[in-house]
Design an enzyme around this catalytic site. Structure first.
Site, PDB file in Angstrom:
ATOM      1  N   ASP A   1       0.867  -1.166   0.000  1.00  7.39           N
ATOM      2  CA  ASP A   1       0.000   0.000   0.000  1.00  7.39           C
ATOM      3  C   ASP A   1       0.913   1.229   0.000  1.00  7.39           C
ATOM      4  OD1 ASP A   1      -2.348   1.614   0.398  1.00  7.39           O
ATOM      5  OD2 ASP A   1      -1.830   1.725   2.527  1.00  7.39           O
TER       6      ASP A   1
ATOM      7  N   ASP B   1      -0.212   5.067   1.173  1.00  8.45           N
ATOM      8  CA  ASP B   1      -0.440   5.996   2.278  1.00  8.45           C
ATOM      9  C   ASP B   1      -0.317   5.308   3.626  1.00  8.45           C
ATOM     10  OD1 ASP B   1      -0.976   7.709   0.198  1.00  8.45           O
ATOM     11  OD2 ASP B   1      -3.130   7.882   0.603  1.00  8.45           O
TER      12      ASP B   1
END
Length: 235
Positions: free
Chosen positions: A49, A51
């Protein structure tokens, strides 16, 4: 989930603490990690991922373009805010993309600003290496040399993984995913192993724990003394 996390400020990314390659001088281990030398299986594909996993900010909230580089590892936006990866991530990406590892890398992010995320990934540089032909930009580890690619758009992580699996031909059971949001554990319903990262994002300890978790899910029994932090192998 409501986006309430705050932007991490300096001194996390103090440019005086980075070397000419742009990586933290204390982020890389002095010896190869045990999981790399213990002869046990490794994931075929590691998916990250963005963020609060690869970097400590929300790409669609905290950044105000345009961006400009302050150093190979630090960017500044229109408001003078500084942006970089989590401290251990440049060295982690360099190692995982090196000939010493046979692990593909991919991105699965729900960020609605995919073009901006790609710009950040293109603008940030990896630590220098003496090996020729190695990626120089962060984005290169995901898009060149058999990389798993970038899935950055608002959608279910299940959709992201469906596309990644189709593109790479890698089975879900051979994937390891690092993410900071618990609802994304839904990917485990198709066989992906997900390691939920803490507030420090992806770091060497989380990487080791994730690999150990993947090995446990695969039923691999570690040799004596090689159990990684985060739990013991199945017996």
């Amino acid at each position: 989930m409501a986006k309430t996390k705050k932007l991490s400020k300096a001194p996390t990314f103090d440019t005086s603490s980075t070397n000419s390659a742009g990586s933290s001088s204390s982020s890389a281990p002095t010896t190869p990690p045990s999981w790399l030398t213990d002869s046990l299986p490794l994931p075929t594909l590691i998916v990250l991922d963005l963020d609060y996993t690869l970097w400590p900010f929300y790409s669609d909230i905290h950044i105000s373009p345009p961006l400009r580089p302050l150093s190979p590892s630090v960017l500044s936006d229109r408001n003078g805010e500084h942006f970089s990866l989590y401290p251990d991530c440049p060295a982690i990406l360099r190692l995982l993309s090196s000939p010493h590892c046979s692990i593909k890398l991919a991105v699965a992010s729900k960020s609605p600003v995919g073009d901006l995320c790609r710009e950040v990934l293109k603008s940030l540089r990896l630590p220098e290496t003496e090996l020729r032909g190695q990626p120089k930009k962060v984005i290169d580890v995901f898009t060149t040399g058999g990389g798993g690619g970038l899935e950055i758009y608002e959608s279910s992580k299940l959709r992201h993984f469906e596309v990644i699996a189709r593109r790479t031909g890698v089975r879900y059971e051979d994937m390891l995913f690092f993410d900071d949001e618990r609802p994304n554990l839904e990917v485990e319903s198709v066989g992906v192993t997900m390691k939920l990262v803490g507030r420090q994002g992806l770091c060497w300890e989380e990487l080791e724990r994730g690999i150990q978790l993947w090995r446990e899910r695969k039923g691999v029994v570690p040799v004596a003394g090689a159990v990684a932090a985060g739990g013991s192998g199945r017996r």
